[in-house]
Motif scaffolding. Structure first.
Motif, mmCIF file in Angstrom:
data_model
loop_
_atom_site.group_PDB
_atom_site.id
_atom_site.type_symbol
_atom_site.label_atom_id
_atom_site.label_comp_id
_atom_site.label_asym_id
_atom_site.label_seq_id
_atom_site.Cartn_x
_atom_site.Cartn_y
_atom_site.Cartn_z
ATOM 1 N N ALA B 49 0.815 -1.214 0.000
ATOM 2 C CA ALA B 49 0.000 0.000 0.000
ATOM 3 C C ALA B 49 0.848 1.263 0.000
ATOM 4 O O ALA B 49 1.938 1.309 0.566
ATOM 5 C CB ALA B 49 -0.918 0.005 1.224
ATOM 6 N N ASP B 50 0.290 2.284 -0.635
ATOM 7 C CA ASP B 50 0.836 3.632 -0.526
ATOM 8 C C ASP B 50 -0.104 4.439 0.364
ATOM 9 O O ASP B 50 -1.176 4.868 -0.091
ATOM 10 C CB ASP B 50 0.926 4.296 -1.910
ATOM 11 N N PRO B 51 0.273 4.660 1.618
ATOM 12 C CA PRO B 51 -0.587 5.476 2.489
ATOM 13 C C PRO B 51 -0.670 6.906 1.970
ATOM 14 O O PRO B 51 0.285 7.429 1.401
ATOM 15 C CB PRO B 51 0.124 5.413 3.845
ATOM 16 N N SER B 52 -1.817 7.521 2.212
ATOM 17 C CA SER B 52 -2.039 8.862 1.666
ATOM 18 C C SER B 52 -1.251 9.929 2.407
ATOM 19 O O SER B 52 -1.081 11.024 1.881
ATOM 20 C CB SER B 52 -3.529 9.204 1.724
ATOM 21 N N ALA B 53 -0.811 9.623 3.603
ATOM 22 C CA ALA B 53 -0.014 10.587 4.363
ATOM 23 C C ALA B 53 0.799 9.834 5.408
ATOM 24 O O ALA B 53 0.497 8.678 5.732
ATOM 25 C CB ALA B 53 -0.902 11.623 5.046
ATOM 26 N N HIS B 54 1.808 10.502 5.929
ATOM 27 C CA HIS B 54 2.652 9.842 6.921
ATOM 28 C C HIS B 54 1.915 9.636 8.234
ATOM 29 O O HIS B 54 2.397 8.936 9.121
ATOM 30 C CB HIS B 54 3.917 10.678 7.168
ATOM 31 N N THR B 55 0.746 10.234 8.374
ATOM 32 C CA THR B 55 -0.034 10.073 9.603
ATOM 33 C C THR B 55 -0.824 8.763 9.615
ATOM 34 O O THR B 55 -1.463 8.452 10.613
ATOM 35 C CB THR B 55 -1.004 11.237 9.762
ATOM 36 N N ALA B 56 -0.809 8.026 8.531
ATOM 37 C CA ALA B 56 -1.470 6.718 8.497
ATOM 38 C C ALA B 56 -0.605 5.728 9.273
ATOM 39 O O ALA B 56 0.476 5.349 8.823
ATOM 40 C CB ALA B 56 -1.661 6.255 7.052
ATOM 41 N N SER B 78 -4.413 9.748 8.712
ATOM 42 C CA SER B 78 -5.018 9.385 7.437
ATOM 43 C C SER B 78 -5.451 7.927 7.445
ATOM 44 O O SER B 78 -4.777 7.069 8.001
ATOM 45 C CB SER B 78 -4.023 9.625 6.297
ATOM 46 N N ARG B 79 -6.579 7.652 6.822
ATOM 47 C CA ARG B 79 -7.117 6.280 6.749
ATOM 48 C C ARG B 79 -7.198 5.775 5.310
ATOM 49 O O ARG B 79 -7.866 4.783 5.049
ATOM 50 C CB ARG B 79 -8.518 6.228 7.385
ATOM 51 N N LEU B 80 -6.554 6.468 4.430
ATOM 52 C CA LEU B 80 -6.654 6.133 3.013
ATOM 53 C C LEU B 80 -5.348 5.527 2.526
ATOM 54 O O LEU B 80 -4.279 6.105 2.698
ATOM 55 C CB LEU B 80 -6.973 7.400 2.216
ATOM 56 N N ILE B 81 -5.447 4.350 1.927
ATOM 57 C CA ILE B 81 -4.272 3.729 1.314
ATOM 58 C C ILE B 81 -4.601 3.396 -0.137
ATOM 59 O O ILE B 81 -5.770 3.261 -0.504
ATOM 60 C CB ILE B 81 -3.813 2.459 2.065
ATOM 61 N N PHE C 99 11.376 -1.548 -0.709
ATOM 62 C CA PHE C 99 10.856 -2.198 0.499
ATOM 63 C C PHE C 99 10.091 -1.181 1.354
ATOM 64 O O PHE C 99 10.435 -0.009 1.401
ATOM 65 C CB PHE C 99 11.990 -2.793 1.328
ATOM 66 N N ARG C 100 9.073 -1.705 2.032
ATOM 67 C CA ARG C 100 8.342 -0.883 2.990
ATOM 68 C C ARG C 100 8.440 -1.537 4.361
ATOM 69 O O ARG C 100 8.149 -2.733 4.506
ATOM 70 C CB ARG C 100 6.872 -0.753 2.596
ATOM 71 N N PHE C 101 8.859 -0.760 5.348
ATOM 72 C CA PHE C 101 8.992 -1.313 6.688
ATOM 73 C C PHE C 101 7.617 -1.668 7.251
ATOM 74 O O PHE C 101 6.592 -1.157 6.803
ATOM 75 C CB PHE C 101 9.730 -0.328 7.589
ATOM 76 N N LEU C 102 7.629 -2.522 8.245
ATOM 77 C CA LEU C 102 6.378 -3.067 8.751
ATOM 78 C C LEU C 102 5.680 -2.141 9.735
ATOM 79 O O LEU C 102 4.673 -2.512 10.333
ATOM 80 C CB LEU C 102 6.617 -4.434 9.402
ATOM 81 N N SER C 103 6.200 -0.964 9.898
ATOM 82 C CA SER C 103 5.523 0.071 10.677
ATOM 83 C C SER C 103 5.970 1.419 10.144
ATOM 84 O O SER C 103 7.114 1.584 9.710
ATOM 85 C CB SER C 103 5.871 -0.047 12.161
ATOM 86 N N GLU C 104 5.058 2.386 10.190
ATOM 87 C CA GLU C 104 5.402 3.715 9.673
ATOM 88 C C GLU C 104 6.435 4.412 10.554
ATOM 89 O O GLU C 104 7.016 5.426 10.154
ATOM 90 C CB GLU C 104 4.139 4.580 9.552
#
Lengths: 213, 206, 235
Positions: B49-56, B78-81, C99-104
């Motif tokens: 997924a690409d989250p819509s913002a870093h706040t997701a 954000s809740r949008l991916i 790669f995407r880490f498993l937590s933001e």
């Protein structure tokens, strides 16, 4: 056709900017590509003013056989470092940074053994003091041996001034793609300190490629 | 080429028979020949997924599936991916299927397949069209949700790119009480070539 | 780092039965073992209290690395140049920056040069990337390029298959197809690979991902860099 050279970091975008034909030059052009000193720059060349050269449709709007495209939405970009602060909008595809990291990358799914001919950027720039740019990178490693990545800039498009809705392209002249050895990326560059915010957004970039040189 | 036309017509008629009823379900009815009756699949794990913002906020360690688990345990964020994708030209998109898990007291899911088409040369913003939607409510546990696509939907890769959007409720409240309660495990796009003759060539174009 | 074998035949039988019931064709020819040790699960970034992990028994090859590398090189030379999109394209790659880490909350660095390293103190050290493989192909190799100058730290990379019934929701059946362990590297740039035991791609039922596992403690920076991952298949 290709001219290869190693350059120091600061020289990279200056040369490319002139090739792209940016309308209004800035007093102090933003020239960093976001990588290290060992990045190679492939010089851009002028294209023919026909369909292929300008990435425009032909007179009848038809597309030549053997031409393809790959798109990257702005919201596919991922920060060069973390934490990376950003926002994005689906409808326009727009992405912009909101923190201190101003570079972000997205992989381009380009087929193997094709010639990338153009890079086009759609963006929005309503901030006179900040621009938004798309830089096409190629990153290569040996096939079954260890090595340092060889990173090459194939082309760059940047906004300038405050054109609002913006699009422009650059011709690319490189050897055929090799997805076995190399990966292809679009790097977005936003203004220093992400100062442009939502006034400088990266909406979309598109690669055009051809199966013949 | 002369052989190709009758075969194309047969395939088209067969597909039309399935796709024109309005009752078209997943490819289970279309199976029966090798390679799943000309169907191709491409899929991604949830963490693509690409989250819509870093706040997701998200986490992925509930099980071993690389799922995207919403971790906004309170209001805000954000809740949008998004899962963007493209398919080769001359391919008909049939379905998008989403697998996940949804427990009690989790936000409902709104899932949309959208097409974004830009103007070839002009700077105006792209035109976004919603092609299909589905939603997941209450607490089904493991779920599999389907978006059916109109039979005329074919990629125009010069101008367009697709995206699957998943909205995990609103930012007004928590999306899940605990990690793993609301998660996206897999996205799958099902398509077929309109002209089977060229299957092998275009199928390789991923 | 993660080479301890733990077998749980009963769990294996249960899952095999479940797979059979769900109509998948995965269980026929492959030899599995089960990882149930919470320590081993956690070392891979999985929930230590979560479901066990199925793993293909790694392919045995007693030849030296030099011999095996010579075979790879010969294979590369035979392959030659592949046409556009044709059957000669028998690989898929994931660049480290994909790669995407498993937590933001993870702290990472790509150096602007498309590698991936973790920042000291990162709260998450595992990263995933989907990898798109061609249907029906037999997987051959998991290739990993790294840069590692720290003898006590490293990064492992594994390839996973995630399968679910094609039309209904269900728990995922996850199989570790291969792992390349990089923990002992410290000589700078490295290329390592693992041979993937018999596995055929089934995109209708499964998706595939690769996981990067940076070792602990996370007190190092870009001494350890993941550069690229590639999966080869036959034909």
């Amino acid at each position: 056709m290709n001219s290869w050279r190693k350059v120091q970091t600061g020289l990279v975008s200056v040369a490319l900017s002139s090739a792209v034909g940016v309308v209004a030059a800035q007093a102090a052009p933003d020239s960093w590509h976001g990588g290290g000193d060992d990045v190679i720059v492939l010089e851009s060349v002028g294209g023919d003013p026909d369909f292929i050269g300008s990435d425009a449709p032909g007179e009848r709007g038809t597309l030549p056989t053997g031409v393809g495209w790959a798109h990257v939405f702005g919201y596919e970009l991922r920060g060069r470092t973390a934490p990376y602060e950003y926002a994005a909008i689906t409808d326009s595809g727009a992405h912009w940074c909101t923190g201190s990291e101003r570079f972000a990358d997205a992989r381009v799914d380009v087929p193997h053994n094709v010639y990338i001919t153009h890079l086009r950027l759609w963006a929005y720039d309503n901030a006179a003091g900040h621009d938004v740019a798309a830089i096409l990178f190629r990153s290569c490693l040996p096939t079954v041996d260890p090595g340092d990545p060889q990173n090459t800039i194939l082309g760059m498009v940047s906004s300038s001034g405050s054109p609002g809705d913006f699009t422009n392209y650059v011709n690319i002249s490189a050897e055929p793609t090799n997805t076995n050895l190399c990966s292809y990326f679009i790097r977005a560059r936003f203004g220093t300190g992400c100062g442009g915010g939502g006034e400088t957004t990266f909406r979309r970039a598109r690669i055009q490629y051809s199966t013949s040189p | 080429m002369t052989l190709a036309k009758p075969l194309m017509a047969t395939v088209a008629l067969a597909l039309a028979a399935f796709t024109g009823t309005g009752l078209r379900a997943d490819d289970i009815e279309l199976r029966g020949t090798p390679a799943y009756n000309n169907m191709d699949y491409v899929g991604w794990v949830g963490t693509a997924a690409d989250p819509s913002a870093h706040t997701a906020a998200y986490i992925s360690n509930f099980d071993n599936s690389s799922s995207y688990d919403c971790a906004n345990g309170g209001p805000g964020g954000s809740r949008l991916i998004r899962y963007p994708f493209m398919l080769p030209d001359l391919r008909q998109i049939h379905f998008v299927r989403i697998w996940g898990q949804k427990a009690d007291l989790t936000a409902d899911l709104d899932i949309r397949l959208r097409r974004s088409c830009t103007n070839f040369l002009h700077p105006v913003p792209p035109v976004m069209t919603t092609i299909g939607t589905t939603s997941v409510a209450e607490a089904p546990g493991y779920f599999s949700a389907l978006i059916g696509v109109d039979s005329t939907e074919m990629p125009d890769n010069a101008l367009c790119r697709y995206v699957v959007e998943v909205e995990m409720g609103s930012a007004a409240s928590a999306c899940a009480a605990y990690p793993g309660a609301l998660r996206i495990m897999k996205i799958r796009v099902q398509s077929s070539l309109t002209d089977r003759i060229f299957r092998s060539a275009f199928r390789e174009a991923f | 780092m993660c080479n301890q074998r733990i077998s749980t035949p009963i769990a294996g039988a249960i899952v095999l039965a479940a797979l059979s019931a769900s109509g998948t064709t995965l269980a026929g020819e492959r030899e599995y073992e089960w990882i149930t040790d919470p320590v081993q699960l956690e070392a891979r970034g999985f929930n230590p209290d979560g479901p066990p992990l199925r793993r293909l028994v790694p392919a045995s090859d007693t030849r030296s690395k030099e011999e095996r590398l010579a075979e790879r090189r010969a294979r590369e030379q035979r392959a030659g140049s592949a046409e556009v999109g044709g059957p000669g394209v028998n690989w898929a790659t994931v660049q480290a920056s994909d790669f995407r880490f498993l937590s933001e909350s993870a702290l990472y660095n790509t150096g602007g040069n498309y590698y991936l390293s973790i920042e000291p103190g990162t709260p998450n050290r595992f990263a995933d990337a989907p990898i798109l493989l061609k249907d029906d192909r037999r997987l051959m190799y998991l290739d990993v390029w790294t840069h590692d100058t720290n003898p006590a730290r490293g990064v492992d990379v594994a390839l996973y298959e995630v399968c679910q019934p094609p039309f209904t929701g269900a728990a995922a059946e996850v199989t570790e197809l291969a792992m390349v362990e990089g923990g002992s590297e410290s000589g700078g740039n490295a290329f390592n690979w693992a041979t993937i035991p018999v596995t055929y791609v089934d995109n209708r039922v499964c998706v595939y991902y690769v996981r990067a596992m940076f070792s602990i403690p996370v007190d190092y920076g870009d001494d350890v860099r993941l550069q690229k991952v590639r999966v080869y298949w036959n034909g």
